[in-house]
Motif scaffolding. Structure first.
Motif, mmCIF file in Angstrom:
data_model
loop_
_atom_site.group_PDB
_atom_site.id
_atom_site.type_symbol
_atom_site.label_atom_id
_atom_site.label_comp_id
_atom_site.label_asym_id
_atom_site.label_seq_id
_atom_site.Cartn_x
_atom_site.Cartn_y
_atom_site.Cartn_z
ATOM 1 N N ILE A 70 6.224 -2.319 -7.877
ATOM 2 C CA ILE A 70 5.994 -2.909 -6.515
ATOM 3 C C ILE A 70 6.306 -4.517 -6.713
ATOM 4 N N ARG A 101 10.510 -4.604 -7.087
ATOM 5 C CA ARG A 101 11.137 -4.096 -6.201
ATOM 6 C C ARG A 101 10.549 -4.127 -4.464
ATOM 7 N N VAL A 102 9.451 -4.421 -4.277
ATOM 8 C CA VAL A 102 9.001 -4.857 -3.076
ATOM 9 C C VAL A 102 8.425 -6.196 -2.725
ATOM 10 N N GLN A 106 0.791 -1.145 -0.017
ATOM 11 C CA GLN A 106 -0.043 -0.016 -0.052
ATOM 12 C C GLN A 106 0.703 1.105 0.033
ATOM 13 N N ALA A 107 1.866 1.271 0.891
ATOM 14 C CA ALA A 107 2.831 2.406 0.840
ATOM 15 C C ALA A 107 3.547 2.667 -0.736
ATOM 16 N N GLY A 108 3.793 1.533 -1.307
ATOM 17 C CA GLY A 108 4.422 1.629 -2.786
ATOM 18 C C GLY A 108 3.658 2.276 -3.587
ATOM 19 N N ARG A 109 2.153 1.917 -3.435
ATOM 20 C CA ARG A 109 1.015 2.598 -4.241
ATOM 21 C C ARG A 109 0.931 4.195 -4.004
ATOM 22 N N THR A 110 0.806 4.608 -2.467
ATOM 23 C CA THR A 110 0.675 5.950 -2.414
ATOM 24 C C THR A 110 1.804 6.586 -2.704
ATOM 25 N N LEU A 111 2.984 5.938 -2.952
ATOM 26 C CA LEU A 111 4.394 6.666 -3.441
ATOM 27 C C LEU A 111 4.315 6.828 -4.791
ATOM 28 N N GLY A 112 3.373 6.187 -5.729
ATOM 29 C CA GLY A 112 3.299 6.205 -7.009
ATOM 30 C C GLY A 112 3.916 5.103 -7.701
ATOM 31 N N MET A 113 4.391 4.291 -6.943
ATOM 32 C CA MET A 113 4.998 3.149 -7.782
ATOM 33 C C MET A 113 3.820 2.300 -8.616
ATOM 34 N N SER A 114 4.268 1.917 -9.861
ATOM 35 C CA SER A 114 3.268 1.026 -10.556
ATOM 36 C C SER A 114 3.342 -0.472 -9.942
ATOM 37 N N GLU A 115 2.115 -1.272 -10.020
ATOM 38 C CA GLU A 115 2.158 -2.380 -9.659
ATOM 39 C C GLU A 115 3.188 -3.325 -10.019
#
Lengths: 220, 226
Positions: free
Chosen positions: B134, B137-138, B122-131
């Motif tokens: 994410i 890299r996550v 979720q943090a990745g998404r709010t930072l604008g990272m694409s699925e």
């Protein structure tokens, strides 16, 4: 800067119903655990989807159930500080902060410049290569804030930002956060169950109980 | 007595090819299942994908033969269009082992993905990272220990596959006779010493792999704590 929120979402034990307009400054949202306060933030950030309603940020429709609009979190420009900070454990502090600017497709030098600026602003100098597990609670919070500010969000949501910290630390960090929010000047929402914390940091306070917002709260 | 080492090479090649296929297929399938929103889809998909693990391998082999036999629908297709004969060739040992080992990889990867804190995604998404970023890299790096052990298990399973292999690949010496089949054939021919040689080899390889995997997992845990 303005956010108009009018949403409802059915939860297990009650229905979250929120109708409010946010303007520049810090809104403190106070409620006990399970009152729906975190859910409200998650709906704003796009992590959760309300059942119905509308969210408009500076004229941009983020969510509109009637028009079937539901922007993904990536396009909302809403910064979210998680209770656990949610730093990526596999990345160093600098890499964590780099994620947002990189996702925007900025040139590498530009990204690095943003990272350096954020590291300085949040007093993380010297910690660039550290991993989240090697940071203290306060450093983690600053790293998470730096990562969030690096994407220049239009709204900042803070979900119980001090609950993971020792009491001695809280006082100093609250002061830092207060400064930061004043400097930022935009819209921010702080969610907490701690009355002192809310009163210290917020310009305006709302209470939430069983999913309903009110200006006057029962003493929690 | 000179031990015929061809089963060792056939088995190692089969296991390596199996792991290569199953590793990526398992990870991508697990990601697909984990990101389904409807529980019913997850439950049914999981059931279908796990079935080869609980079926008797001979039953899995029967289905493979039914589909990939030289006169069956998929077997004919590969033979006519690509000139590739699958049944009773080395490819069949890979196919059999891959089908049996796939659920192990898939389940390990799914378990590993589900253990990653959703807030990180979720943090990745709010930072604008694409699925996609994410995922790479996550999700993947934080699920790595579980995924690596899934890979090791599927290699070991590929090494040990017997039932389905016997059905679709047969037991052709020097071609499809893998280590487990060589053990079986030696015993059937009363050559206990030869069987013993193969047993020692397979035991040694499996033990080294599983102990190595445990050591790797221990190190990952230490690193996370340290």
């Amino acid at each position: 800067m303005q956010v108009e929120i009018n949403i409802s979402k059915k939860l297990k034990e009650f229905t979250l119903q929120a109708e409010l307009v946010l303007q520049d400054g810090v809104l403190g949202l106070m409620g006990s655990s399970g009152s729906g306060k975190s859910m409200l933030l998650k709906c704003l950030a796009g992590i959760e989807t309300p059942d119905s309603g509308r969210i408009v940020l500076n004229g941009r429709v983020l969510f509109d159930s009637a028009a079937k609009i539901n922007l993904p979190p990536q396009q909302r420009r809403v910064g979210y500080l998680f209770q656990s900070y949610a730093l990526f454990p596999n990345m160093s502090v600098a890499e964590n902060i780099m994620c947002g600017p990189r996702a925007k497709g900025l040139a590498k030098e530009h990204c690095l410049a943003i990272v350096t600026a954020m590291m300085n602003k949040f007093q993380l100098q010297g910690l660039a290569a550290r991993y989240p597990r090697q940071l203290s609670g306060g450093q983690k919070q600053r790293a998470a804030l730096a990562r969030l500010m690096a994407v220049e969000p239009e709204v900042i949501l803070l979900d119980e930002p001090f609950s993971a910290l020792d009491t001695q630390l809280k006082d100093k960090l609250q002061e830092q956060l207060q400064q930061l929010l004043a400097e930022y000047g935009g819209i921010s929402v702080l969610v907490s169950h701690d009355r002192q914390e809310i009163e210290r940091l917020s310009d305006k306070v709302l209470f939430i109980h069983q999913g309903i917002l009110s200006e006057e709260g029962a003493t929690c | 007595m000179m031990l015929d080492l061809s089963p060792v090479w056939i088995s190692l090649q089969t296991a390596a090819a199996t792991m290569a296929i199953v590793f990526f297929a398992g990870i991508l399938t697990a990601w697909w299942v984990v990101s389904r929103k409807r529980e019913a889809t997850k439950i049914i998909a999981d059931g279908v994908l796990t079935v080869p693990l609980v079926l008797p391998p001979t039953v899995a082999g029967f289905f493979l033969l039914y589909l990939f036999g030289n006169n069956r629908i998929l077997g004919r297709f590969f033979l006519d269009n690509f000139g590739i004969q699958i049944a009773f060739s080395w490819l069949a040992t890979v196919l059999a082992a891959a089908v049996i080992a796939f659920p192990l990889m898939y389940r390990s990867a799914r378990g590993a993905f589900e253990q990653v804190d959703v807030e990180l995604l979720q943090a990745g998404r709010t930072l604008g990272m694409s699925e996609c970023s994410i995922f790479w890299r996550v999700l993947l790096p934080n699920a790595l220990p579980g995924i690596v052990s899934g890979g090791v298990l599927s290699f070991a399973r590929g090494l040990g596959e017997f039932g389905a292999t016997a059905m679709i690949a047969g037991n052709i010496a020097g071609k499809t006779r893998t280590l487990p089949l060589a053990v079986y054939s030696s015993v059937a021919a009363g050559e206990m010493d030869t069987a013993c040689g193969y047993v020692v080899i397979i035991l040694a390889v499996c033990l080294v792999m599983v102990v190595g995997m445990n050591w790797y997992l221990y190190r990952c845990k230490k690193q996370q704590e340290g």
